[in-house]
Write an enzyme that holds these catalytic residues in place. Structure first.
Site, PDB file in Angstrom:
ATOM      1  N   LYS A 107       0.711  -1.142  -0.009  1.00  0.00           N
ATOM      2  CA  LYS A 107       0.024  -0.035   0.071  1.00  0.00           C
ATOM      3  C   LYS A 107       0.380   1.365   0.401  1.00  0.00           C
ATOM      4  O   LYS A 107       1.661   1.030   0.455  1.00  0.00           O
ATOM      5  CB  LYS A 107      -0.901  -0.629   1.416  1.00  0.00           C
ATOM      6  N   HIS A 109      -0.310   4.611   0.676  1.00  0.00           N
ATOM      7  CA  HIS A 109      -0.828   5.462   1.781  1.00  0.00           C
ATOM      8  C   HIS A 109      -0.777   4.753   2.795  1.00  0.00           C
ATOM      9  O   HIS A 109      -0.861   3.906   2.917  1.00  0.00           O
ATOM     10  CB  HIS A 109      -1.964   5.787   0.436  1.00  0.00           C
TER      11      HIS A 109
END
Length: 224
Positions: A107, A109
Protein backbone atom coordinates in the site's frame (compact mmCIF):
# COMPACT_ATOMS: atom_id res chain seq x y z
CA UNK A 1 7.31 -36.41 10.48
CA UNK A 2 5.02 -33.80 11.99
CA UNK A 3 4.52 -33.83 15.69
CA UNK A 4 2.25 -36.53 17.08
CA UNK A 5 -1.26 -35.44 17.77
CA UNK A 6 -4.26 -36.72 19.70
CA UNK A 7 -6.28 -39.06 17.46
CA UNK A 8 -9.72 -38.14 18.90
CA UNK A 9 -9.20 -34.49 17.94
CA UNK A 10 -7.99 -35.47 14.46
CA UNK A 11 -10.89 -37.86 13.89
CA UNK A 12 -13.43 -35.28 15.08
CA UNK A 13 -11.88 -32.82 12.67
CA UNK A 14 -12.11 -35.22 9.70
CA UNK A 15 -15.77 -35.88 10.54
CA UNK A 16 -16.40 -32.12 10.74
CA UNK A 17 -14.65 -31.50 7.39
CA UNK A 18 -16.74 -34.24 5.72
CA UNK A 19 -19.99 -32.92 7.25
CA UNK A 20 -19.12 -29.37 6.15
CA UNK A 21 -18.48 -30.52 2.56
CA UNK A 22 -14.89 -29.28 2.84
CA UNK A 23 -13.45 -32.78 2.49
CA UNK A 24 -14.87 -34.46 -0.60
CA UNK A 25 -14.31 -37.76 -2.31
CA UNK A 26 -14.26 -38.49 -6.04
CA UNK A 27 -11.64 -37.59 -8.66
CA UNK A 28 -9.73 -34.34 -8.36
CA UNK A 29 -6.66 -33.12 -10.20
CA UNK A 30 -4.01 -31.71 -7.84
CA UNK A 31 -1.62 -28.85 -8.67
CA UNK A 32 1.03 -31.53 -9.24
CA UNK A 33 -1.21 -33.09 -11.92
CA UNK A 34 -2.09 -36.18 -9.87
CA UNK A 35 -5.61 -37.60 -9.83
CA UNK A 36 -6.50 -37.57 -6.13
CA UNK A 37 -9.46 -39.51 -4.69
CA UNK A 38 -10.09 -36.73 -2.17
CA UNK A 39 -10.07 -32.95 -2.10
CA UNK A 40 -9.79 -30.61 0.88
CA UNK A 41 -11.00 -27.06 0.22
CA UNK A 42 -10.64 -24.90 3.35
CA UNK A 43 -12.29 -22.01 1.50
CA UNK A 44 -15.59 -23.81 2.14
CA UNK A 45 -15.37 -23.18 5.90
CA UNK A 46 -17.38 -20.16 4.81
CA UNK A 47 -19.90 -19.28 7.49
CA UNK A 48 -19.62 -18.14 11.09
CA UNK A 49 -20.40 -21.50 12.68
CA UNK A 50 -17.97 -23.47 10.49
CA UNK A 51 -15.18 -20.92 10.87
CA UNK A 52 -15.67 -20.80 14.64
CA UNK A 53 -15.51 -24.58 14.87
CA UNK A 54 -12.43 -24.69 12.64
CA UNK A 55 -10.71 -22.11 14.87
CA UNK A 56 -11.56 -24.29 17.88
CA UNK A 57 -9.70 -27.24 16.30
CA UNK A 58 -6.64 -25.11 15.49
CA UNK A 59 -6.57 -23.59 18.99
CA UNK A 60 -6.94 -26.95 20.76
CA UNK A 61 -4.24 -28.46 18.55
CA UNK A 62 -1.89 -25.56 19.31
CA UNK A 63 -2.53 -25.76 23.05
CA UNK A 64 -1.90 -29.55 22.96
CA UNK A 65 1.29 -29.12 20.89
CA UNK A 66 3.20 -27.20 23.56
CA UNK A 67 4.67 -24.93 20.86
CA UNK A 68 5.75 -21.62 22.35
CA UNK A 69 4.81 -18.56 20.29
CA UNK A 70 4.16 -14.88 20.87
CA UNK A 71 1.85 -14.08 17.97
CA UNK A 72 0.07 -15.44 14.88
CA UNK A 73 0.73 -14.61 11.24
CA UNK A 74 -1.75 -15.35 8.43
CA UNK A 75 -0.42 -15.38 4.86
CA UNK A 76 -2.81 -13.77 2.34
CA UNK A 77 -5.42 -14.77 1.52
CA UNK A 78 -6.73 -17.85 3.35
CA UNK A 79 -4.38 -17.32 6.28
CA UNK A 80 -5.89 -13.90 7.07
CA UNK A 81 -9.26 -15.28 8.19
CA UNK A 82 -7.59 -18.23 9.91
CA UNK A 83 -5.21 -16.08 11.97
CA UNK A 84 -8.04 -13.75 13.05
CA UNK A 85 -10.42 -16.58 13.96
CA UNK A 86 -7.76 -18.58 15.83
CA UNK A 87 -6.68 -15.47 17.76
CA UNK A 88 -10.31 -15.01 18.90
CA UNK A 89 -10.53 -18.66 19.98
CA UNK A 90 -7.18 -18.63 21.80
CA UNK A 91 -8.30 -15.50 23.70
CA UNK A 92 -11.50 -17.34 24.64
CA UNK A 93 -9.31 -20.12 26.05
CA UNK A 94 -7.38 -17.56 28.12
CA UNK A 95 -4.41 -17.12 25.77
CA UNK A 96 -4.64 -13.63 24.26
CA UNK A 97 -2.05 -13.21 21.48
CA UNK A 98 -1.72 -10.56 18.76
CA UNK A 99 -2.00 -11.39 15.07
CA UNK A 100 -0.86 -9.91 11.78
CA UNK A 101 -1.16 -10.71 8.10
CA UNK A 102 0.17 -9.49 4.78
CA UNK A 103 -1.31 -7.74 1.79
CA UNK A 104 -0.57 -9.16 -1.63
CA UNK A 105 0.09 -5.63 -2.91
CA UNK A 106 2.09 -3.03 -0.96
CA UNK A 107 0.00 0.00 0.00
CA UNK A 108 1.47 3.38 -0.95
CA UNK A 109 -0.70 5.59 1.28
CA UNK A 110 -1.48 5.73 5.01
CA UNK A 111 1.02 3.59 6.90
CA UNK A 112 2.05 1.80 3.71
CA UNK A 113 3.86 -1.54 3.58
CA UNK A 114 2.62 -5.10 3.20
CA UNK A 115 2.08 -6.08 6.85
CA UNK A 116 -1.22 -5.36 8.61
CA UNK A 117 -2.25 -5.85 12.24
CA UNK A 118 -0.07 -6.13 15.31
CA UNK A 119 3.67 -5.34 15.09
CA UNK A 120 5.46 -8.49 13.93
CA UNK A 121 7.83 -9.36 16.76
CA UNK A 122 9.01 -12.25 18.95
CA UNK A 123 8.23 -15.87 18.05
CA UNK A 124 5.74 -15.93 15.20
CA UNK A 125 3.49 -18.88 14.40
CA UNK A 126 2.30 -19.06 10.78
CA UNK A 127 -1.26 -20.30 10.22
CA UNK A 128 -2.38 -21.71 6.86
CA UNK A 129 -4.78 -24.35 5.56
CA UNK A 130 -2.35 -26.79 3.90
CA UNK A 131 1.25 -26.81 2.68
CA UNK A 132 1.28 -27.84 -0.96
CA UNK A 133 4.65 -26.53 -2.16
CA UNK A 134 6.07 -24.57 0.74
CA UNK A 135 6.11 -21.34 -1.33
CA UNK A 136 3.68 -19.53 0.96
CA UNK A 137 5.73 -20.58 4.00
CA UNK A 138 8.97 -19.32 2.42
CA UNK A 139 7.33 -15.96 1.61
CA UNK A 140 5.96 -15.70 5.17
CA UNK A 141 9.38 -16.47 6.68
CA UNK A 142 10.96 -13.72 4.55
CA UNK A 143 8.38 -11.14 5.69
CA UNK A 144 8.62 -12.16 9.36
CA UNK A 145 12.43 -12.07 9.35
CA UNK A 146 12.45 -8.73 7.48
CA UNK A 147 10.36 -7.34 10.36
CA UNK A 148 13.04 -8.54 12.80
CA UNK A 149 10.95 -11.39 14.25
CA UNK A 150 11.49 -15.16 14.41
CA UNK A 151 9.25 -17.65 12.57
CA UNK A 152 8.85 -20.58 14.98
CA UNK A 153 6.28 -23.02 13.55
CA UNK A 154 3.47 -23.54 11.05
CA UNK A 155 -0.05 -24.73 11.93
CA UNK A 156 -2.13 -26.31 9.17
CA UNK A 157 -5.48 -28.06 9.00
CA UNK A 158 -4.48 -31.11 6.94
CA UNK A 159 -1.14 -32.76 6.17
CA UNK A 160 -1.65 -34.72 2.93
CA UNK A 161 1.55 -36.71 3.67
CA UNK A 162 2.33 -37.10 0.00
CA UNK A 163 5.48 -36.66 -2.05
CA UNK A 164 6.29 -33.15 -3.18
CA UNK A 165 7.15 -32.59 -6.84
CA UNK A 166 10.40 -31.12 -8.09
CA UNK A 167 10.60 -30.14 -11.76
CA UNK A 168 7.68 -32.43 -12.53
CA UNK A 169 9.06 -35.51 -10.76
CA UNK A 170 8.14 -37.02 -7.40
CA UNK A 171 10.48 -36.04 -4.57
CA UNK A 172 11.34 -38.49 -1.74
CA UNK A 173 9.85 -36.10 0.83
CA UNK A 174 6.57 -34.23 1.35
CA UNK A 175 6.13 -30.46 1.33
CA UNK A 176 5.62 -30.61 5.11
CA UNK A 177 8.85 -32.60 5.59
CA UNK A 178 10.64 -30.09 3.35
CA UNK A 179 9.45 -27.21 5.55
CA UNK A 180 10.52 -29.06 8.70
CA UNK A 181 13.90 -30.29 7.44
CA UNK A 182 15.03 -27.52 5.07
CA UNK A 183 13.41 -24.48 6.68
CA UNK A 184 13.73 -25.78 10.26
CA UNK A 185 10.14 -25.00 11.26
CA UNK A 186 7.96 -27.39 13.20
CA UNK A 187 4.68 -28.17 11.42
CA UNK A 188 1.62 -28.86 13.50
CA UNK A 189 -1.38 -30.36 11.64
CA UNK A 190 -4.87 -30.88 13.04
CA UNK A 191 -5.18 -34.07 10.96
CA UNK A 192 -3.13 -36.11 8.48
CA UNK A 193 -3.78 -38.49 5.60
CA UNK A 194 -3.23 -41.34 8.10
CA UNK A 195 -6.07 -39.95 10.24
CA UNK A 196 -8.30 -39.68 7.18
CA UNK A 197 -7.63 -43.35 6.34
CA UNK A 198 -8.36 -44.45 9.92
CA UNK A 199 -11.59 -42.47 9.80
CA UNK A 200 -12.68 -44.07 6.48
CA UNK A 201 -11.77 -47.55 7.71
CA UNK A 202 -13.89 -47.13 10.84
CA UNK A 203 -17.04 -45.99 9.02
CA UNK A 204 -20.17 -48.11 8.96
CA UNK A 205 -21.53 -45.95 6.11
CA UNK A 206 -20.75 -48.02 2.97
CA UNK A 207 -20.61 -44.81 0.89
CA UNK A 208 -17.64 -43.61 2.94
CA UNK A 209 -16.13 -47.06 3.41
CA UNK A 210 -15.84 -47.56 -0.35
CA UNK A 211 -13.49 -44.55 -0.58
CA UNK A 212 -11.01 -46.21 1.79
CA UNK A 213 -9.48 -48.49 -0.86
CA UNK A 214 -8.97 -45.64 -3.32
CA UNK A 215 -7.43 -43.31 -0.75
CA UNK A 216 -5.19 -46.16 0.52
CA UNK A 217 -4.06 -46.92 -3.06
CA UNK A 218 -3.27 -43.23 -3.55
CA UNK A 219 -1.19 -43.22 -0.38
CA UNK A 220 0.65 -46.38 -1.51
CA UNK A 221 1.61 -44.61 -4.72
CA UNK A 222 2.35 -41.08 -3.53
CA UNK A 223 2.60 -41.27 0.28
CA UNK A 224 5.70 -40.55 2.35
Amino acid sequence: MSSSHPAPLAHSFVQFAVDAGVLRFGEFKTKAGRMSPYFFNAGLFNDGAKLGRLAEFYARRLVDSGIEFDMLFGPAYKGITLAAAVAVELARLGRNVPFAYNRKEAKDHGEGGVLVGAPVQGRVLIIDDVISAGTSVRESIAMIEAAGATPCAVAIALDRQEKATENGTDAPYSAVQWVEQRLGLRVCAIATLADLLEYLESQSDPQLGMHFARVAAYRDRYGV
